[in-house]
Design a protein around this motif. Sequence first.
Motif, mmCIF file in Angstrom:
data_model
loop_
_atom_site.group_PDB
_atom_site.id
_atom_site.type_symbol
_atom_site.label_atom_id
_atom_site.label_comp_id
_atom_site.label_asym_id
_atom_site.label_seq_id
_atom_site.Cartn_x
_atom_site.Cartn_y
_atom_site.Cartn_z
ATOM 1 N N ASP A 1 0.833 -1.212 0.000
ATOM 2 C CA ASP A 1 0.000 0.000 0.000
ATOM 3 C C ASP A 1 0.862 1.254 0.000
ATOM 4 O O ASP A 1 0.603 2.204 -0.735
ATOM 5 C CB ASP A 1 -0.913 0.021 1.236
ATOM 6 C CG ASP A 1 -2.115 -0.895 1.043
ATOM 7 O OD1 ASP A 1 -2.310 -1.355 -0.090
ATOM 8 O OD2 ASP A 1 -2.833 -1.149 2.033
ATOM 9 N N ILE A 2 1.899 1.256 0.850
ATOM 10 C CA ILE A 2 2.756 2.438 0.933
ATOM 11 C C ILE A 2 3.466 2.656 -0.401
ATOM 12 O O ILE A 2 3.508 3.759 -0.935
ATOM 13 C CB ILE A 2 3.798 2.287 2.070
ATOM 14 C CG1 ILE A 2 3.090 2.060 3.409
ATOM 15 C CG2 ILE A 2 4.680 3.534 2.152
ATOM 16 C CD1 ILE A 2 4.037 1.806 4.570
ATOM 17 N N PHE A 3 4.012 1.575 -0.966
ATOM 18 C CA PHE A 3 4.786 1.737 -2.204
ATOM 19 C C PHE A 3 3.903 2.098 -3.390
ATOM 20 O O PHE A 3 4.300 2.911 -4.236
ATOM 21 C CB PHE A 3 5.606 0.475 -2.500
ATOM 22 C CG PHE A 3 6.903 0.452 -1.746
ATOM 23 C CD1 PHE A 3 7.918 1.345 -2.071
ATOM 24 C CD2 PHE A 3 7.112 -0.438 -0.709
ATOM 25 C CE1 PHE A 3 9.115 1.343 -1.369
ATOM 26 C CE2 PHE A 3 8.303 -0.447 0.002
ATOM 27 C CZ PHE A 3 9.307 0.449 -0.323
ATOM 28 N N THR A 4 2.713 1.528 -3.487
ATOM 29 C CA THR A 4 1.871 1.917 -4.631
ATOM 30 C C THR A 4 1.474 3.387 -4.504
ATOM 31 O O THR A 4 1.348 4.083 -5.503
ATOM 32 C CB THR A 4 0.607 1.031 -4.767
ATOM 33 O OG1 THR A 4 0.064 0.809 -3.476
ATOM 34 C CG2 THR A 4 0.914 -0.293 -5.398
ATOM 35 N N SER A 5 1.334 3.880 -3.263
ATOM 36 C CA SER A 5 0.986 5.295 -3.101
ATOM 37 C C SER A 5 2.132 6.202 -3.573
ATOM 38 O O SER A 5 1.922 7.378 -3.837
ATOM 39 C CB SER A 5 0.616 5.602 -1.641
ATOM 40 O OG SER A 5 1.782 5.708 -0.852
ATOM 41 N N LEU A 6 3.348 5.644 -3.663
ATOM 42 C CA LEU A 6 4.486 6.424 -4.167
ATOM 43 C C LEU A 6 4.741 6.137 -5.654
ATOM 44 O O LEU A 6 5.784 6.508 -6.200
ATOM 45 C CB LEU A 6 5.755 6.091 -3.373
ATOM 46 C CG LEU A 6 5.766 6.442 -1.882
ATOM 47 C CD1 LEU A 6 7.054 5.957 -1.230
ATOM 48 C CD2 LEU A 6 5.617 7.945 -1.689
ATOM 49 N N GLY A 7 3.838 5.408 -6.287
ATOM 50 C CA GLY A 7 3.962 5.172 -7.730
ATOM 51 C C GLY A 7 4.815 3.975 -8.117
ATOM 52 O O GLY A 7 5.270 3.877 -9.254
ATOM 53 N N MET B 1 17.223 8.160 -2.515
ATOM 54 C CA MET B 1 17.099 6.862 -1.845
ATOM 55 C C MET B 1 16.768 7.058 -0.371
ATOM 56 O O MET B 1 15.844 6.461 0.165
ATOM 57 C CB MET B 1 18.399 6.066 -1.980
ATOM 58 C CG MET B 1 18.407 4.803 -1.148
ATOM 59 S SD MET B 1 19.796 3.758 -1.548
ATOM 60 C CE MET B 1 21.138 4.661 -0.842
ATOM 61 N N LYS B 2 17.513 7.943 0.257
ATOM 62 C CA LYS B 2 17.288 8.149 1.687
ATOM 63 C C LYS B 2 15.879 8.724 1.910
ATOM 64 O O LYS B 2 15.170 8.318 2.831
ATOM 65 C CB LYS B 2 18.350 9.085 2.280
ATOM 66 C CG LYS B 2 18.202 9.147 3.780
ATOM 67 C CD LYS B 2 19.431 9.569 4.539
ATOM 68 C CE LYS B 2 19.168 9.303 6.026
ATOM 69 N NZ LYS B 2 19.863 10.178 6.925
ATOM 70 N N GLY B 3 15.485 9.639 1.041
ATOM 71 C CA GLY B 3 14.156 10.240 1.161
ATOM 72 C C GLY B 3 13.050 9.198 1.071
ATOM 73 O O GLY B 3 12.148 9.152 1.916
ATOM 74 N N VAL B 4 13.127 8.341 0.054
ATOM 75 C CA VAL B 4 12.076 7.331 -0.130
ATOM 76 C C VAL B 4 12.055 6.372 1.066
ATOM 77 O O VAL B 4 10.998 6.091 1.645
ATOM 78 C CB VAL B 4 12.287 6.540 -1.444
ATOM 79 C CG1 VAL B 4 11.404 5.299 -1.481
ATOM 80 C CG2 VAL B 4 12.000 7.433 -2.643
ATOM 81 N N LEU B 5 13.243 5.896 1.463
ATOM 82 C CA LEU B 5 13.282 4.924 2.560
ATOM 83 C C LEU B 5 12.790 5.550 3.871
ATOM 84 O O LEU B 5 12.147 4.883 4.694
ATOM 85 C CB LEU B 5 14.683 4.331 2.721
ATOM 86 C CG LEU B 5 15.120 3.427 1.557
ATOM 87 C CD1 LEU B 5 16.526 2.904 1.770
ATOM 88 C CD2 LEU B 5 14.145 2.256 1.378
ATOM 89 N N GLU B 6 13.079 6.844 4.047
ATOM 90 C CA GLU B 6 12.621 7.521 5.257
ATOM 91 C C GLU B 6 11.087 7.581 5.309
ATOM 92 O O GLU B 6 10.477 7.319 6.334
ATOM 93 C CB GLU B 6 13.198 8.949 5.303
ATOM 94 C CG GLU B 6 13.852 9.292 6.619
ATOM 95 C CD GLU B 6 14.816 10.464 6.474
ATOM 96 O OE1 GLU B 6 15.890 10.419 7.089
ATOM 97 O OE2 GLU B 6 14.508 11.410 5.712
ATOM 98 N N VAL B 7 10.496 7.921 4.151
ATOM 99 C CA VAL B 7 9.027 7.945 4.085
ATOM 100 C C VAL B 7 8.466 6.575 4.471
ATOM 101 O O VAL B 7 7.517 6.455 5.249
ATOM 102 C CB VAL B 7 8.551 8.326 2.659
ATOM 103 C CG1 VAL B 7 7.058 8.089 2.508
ATOM 104 C CG2 VAL B 7 8.901 9.771 2.371
#
Length: 349
Positions: free
Chosen positions: A114-120, A235-241
Amino acid sequence: MKEKLEQLKKEVLEKLKVIKDIQVLRDLEIKYLGRKGELTLLLRQLSDLSLEQKKNIGSAANDLKLELAEKFKHAAELLESEKKNDFVDLTLPGEKINRGRLHPLTIVQNELEDIFTSLGFMILDGPELESDYFNFEALNIPKYHPARDMQDTFYVTRTNTDLTRTNADKTASDLVLRTHTSPVQVRAMQKYGAPLRCVVPGRCFRSEATDARHEHTFYQLEGLMIDKDISWADMKGVLEVIVQRLYGPETKLRMRPKFFPFVEPGNNGEVTCFICRGAGCRLCKQTGWLEIVGSGMVHPNVLRAGGVDSKVYRGFAFGFGLTRLTMLKYNINDIRLLNGGDLRFLEQF
Ligand code: DAH
């Protein structure tokens, strides 16, 4: 003629034994005893016989007709009375139906999807029985390279049932049970090209002696993002989210250098322990940090294997230990419970 009658009688009696439906019974009665029924037709043939035989067989046939009619009547009565006993009391409470539930691994996988699909990100799949090429070579781990020792592998030998293969490769061990979900990085690049955003949840295997913390079968969630201007900061931004959605907005992510052959530079991602919030406890072994993800900038050799131009595109990749995340989330102290199929365990979720 006599034999024919006997045969017919046997046939009818056998069928009567198994009939459960009144309509089928009626149809059968017509088939044998009706105006154009089989017994009636037999009786018509009597005219071809001598007088003596006519008397003899004629009366036998008539007896049979009466006998069978009686049997049909009896069978019909029986079915009718059974039907009456079928009475259903609609006022009785219903039977309790046990509903199934999701496996804890599935719950955590769904949450991440769910989290990853919300980020495209797309969600992809790959084969569990993987080629040596995709599992290792395409990921910058050549044959006989010491990096292979990081993952104890089940090498799978093809049997010689595949007749199209030559003798030489019948014993070639070119298949493995995938040791990680990373091979799908290359498969995804080959299929979709760049730019690309995907995650790959899935089952992996390693030749491990099992104990409370090791299992030959476990789950990972791989991720890959490729585009023109991707940097370490992305990378750090995405993983932090991701980790803040998983464990709350105050969660910190720290990255420590670690070697993985398919990324350069590579690192281990650790989050503030969600039990002690960094103070130190048993779960984080007093460090305040939990190691949950490996990641790095995709190695040019891997981009090349995926058919992506490393002069134009860059990307980052990461691999979450899905099994580990699940054990942390639910405080599961023995990894073997996850694949054990014990209902006492599964019913707690
Ligand atoms: N495949 C690694 C393993 O199983 C985990 C991993 C590390 C995946 C770094 C990655 C990565 O994509 O960039 O140990």
